[in-house]
Scaffold this motif. Structure first.
Motif, PDB file in Angstrom:
ATOM      1  N   ASN A  25       0.283  -1.110   0.089  1.00 23.99           N
ATOM      2  CA  ASN A  25       0.221   0.022  -0.372  1.00 23.99           C
ATOM      3  C   ASN A  25       1.222   1.766  -0.085  1.00 23.99           C
ATOM      4  N   THR A  55      -2.764   6.837  -0.527  1.00 21.30           N
ATOM      5  CA  THR A  55      -2.503   5.486  -0.552  1.00 21.30           C
ATOM      6  C   THR A  55      -3.505   4.982  -1.538  1.00 21.30           C
ATOM      7  N   ASN A  57      -4.611   1.071  -2.972  1.00 18.46           N
ATOM      8  CA  ASN A  57      -4.000   0.104  -1.705  1.00 18.46           C
ATOM      9  C   ASN A  57      -3.824  -1.041  -3.068  1.00 18.46           C
ATOM     10  N   GLU A  88       1.911   1.260   3.545  1.00 23.23           N
ATOM     11  CA  GLU A  88       1.041   1.725   5.284  1.00 23.23           C
ATOM     12  C   GLU A  88       0.484   0.761   5.485  1.00 23.23           C
ATOM     13  N   GLN A  89       0.678  -0.162   6.841  1.00 21.61           N
ATOM     14  CA  GLN A  89       0.665  -1.163   7.446  1.00 21.61           C
ATOM     15  C   GLN A  89      -0.572  -0.635   8.327  1.00 21.61           C
ATOM     16  N   GLY A  90      -1.759  -1.712   8.133  1.00 21.97           N
ATOM     17  CA  GLY A  90      -2.501  -1.170   9.631  1.00 21.97           C
ATOM     18  C   GLY A  90      -3.986  -0.472   8.590  1.00 21.97           C
ATOM     19  N   MET A  91      -5.155  -0.944   9.897  1.00 20.56           N
ATOM     20  CA  MET A  91      -6.465   0.352   9.235  1.00 20.56           C
ATOM     21  C   MET A  91      -6.797   0.822  10.294  1.00 20.56           C
ATOM     22  N   THR A  94      -5.212   1.491  14.071  1.00 25.99           N
ATOM     23  CA  THR A  94      -3.026   1.658  14.181  1.00 25.99           C
ATOM     24  C   THR A  94      -2.480   1.398  12.983  1.00 25.99           C
ATOM     25  N   ARG A  95      -2.600   3.215  12.297  1.00 22.99           N
ATOM     26  CA  ARG A  95      -1.586   2.552  11.122  1.00 22.99           C
ATOM     27  C   ARG A  95       0.038   2.994  11.084  1.00 22.99           C
ATOM     28  N   SER A  96       0.577   2.758   9.994  1.00 20.73           N
ATOM     29  CA  SER A  96       2.297   2.300  10.341  1.00 20.73           C
ATOM     30  C   SER A  96       3.451   2.659   8.905  1.00 20.73           C
ATOM     31  N   TRP A  97       3.998   2.393   9.348  1.00 18.14           N
ATOM     32  CA  TRP A  97       4.147   3.015   7.465  1.00 18.14           C
ATOM     33  C   TRP A  97       6.361   2.694   7.757  1.00 18.14           C
TER      34      TRP A  97
END
Length: 129
Positions: A25, A55, A57, A88-91, A94-97
């Motif tokens: 993502n 982003t 996806n 991008e990780q998570g939804m 709790t998002r992180s990059w």
């Protein structure tokens, strides 16, 4: 006086997952720093302006963005522009990059490039193995 700088990250090659790997993502972030961000955060490296692309996806190939990043700031000597491509990780909350690649430019050079209408390509430094 405040200026607006348009940073157009059109694509990034060589960052897509390998064949048979999961999708990713990608997004691109542009940040103007008060000193060279490659030197680390010690010594007061403040973020002067920041923005990011949308982003993309579930991307399975090289990402291509259509919208530019607009940064508004009052330029001063010693600034640097850092453009980093992330996944991008998570939804939700709790998002992180994960940072995949970056390019860092002296902001005075960015202002000179913005005065012309020529598109320039820069090579990202890979941040992973």
């Amino acid at each position: 006086p405040e200026v607006s700088v348009s940073v157009r990250v059109s694509s990034a090659t060589g960052l897509a997952p390998k064949e048979d790997a999961w999708s990713f993502n990608p997004l691109a972030q542009a940040t103007v720093h008060s000193r060279d961000p490659r030197l680390g955060s010690h010594g007061g490296n403040a973020k002067v302006a920041t923005g990011h692309t949308e982003t993309l996806n579930y991307c399975t190939g090289d990402p291509h963005w259509t919208e530019p990043i607009i940064l508004k700031l009052a330029p001063e000597p010693g600034l640097f522009l850092r453009v980093v491509v992330c996944s991008e990780q998570g939804m939700g909350l709790t998002r992180s990059w994960d940072e995949l690649g970056e390019v860092v430019l002296d902001f005075e050079d960015v202002v000179q490039l913005a005065r012309g209408s020529v598109e320039r390509k820069f090579h990202l430094t890979r941040l992973f193995e």
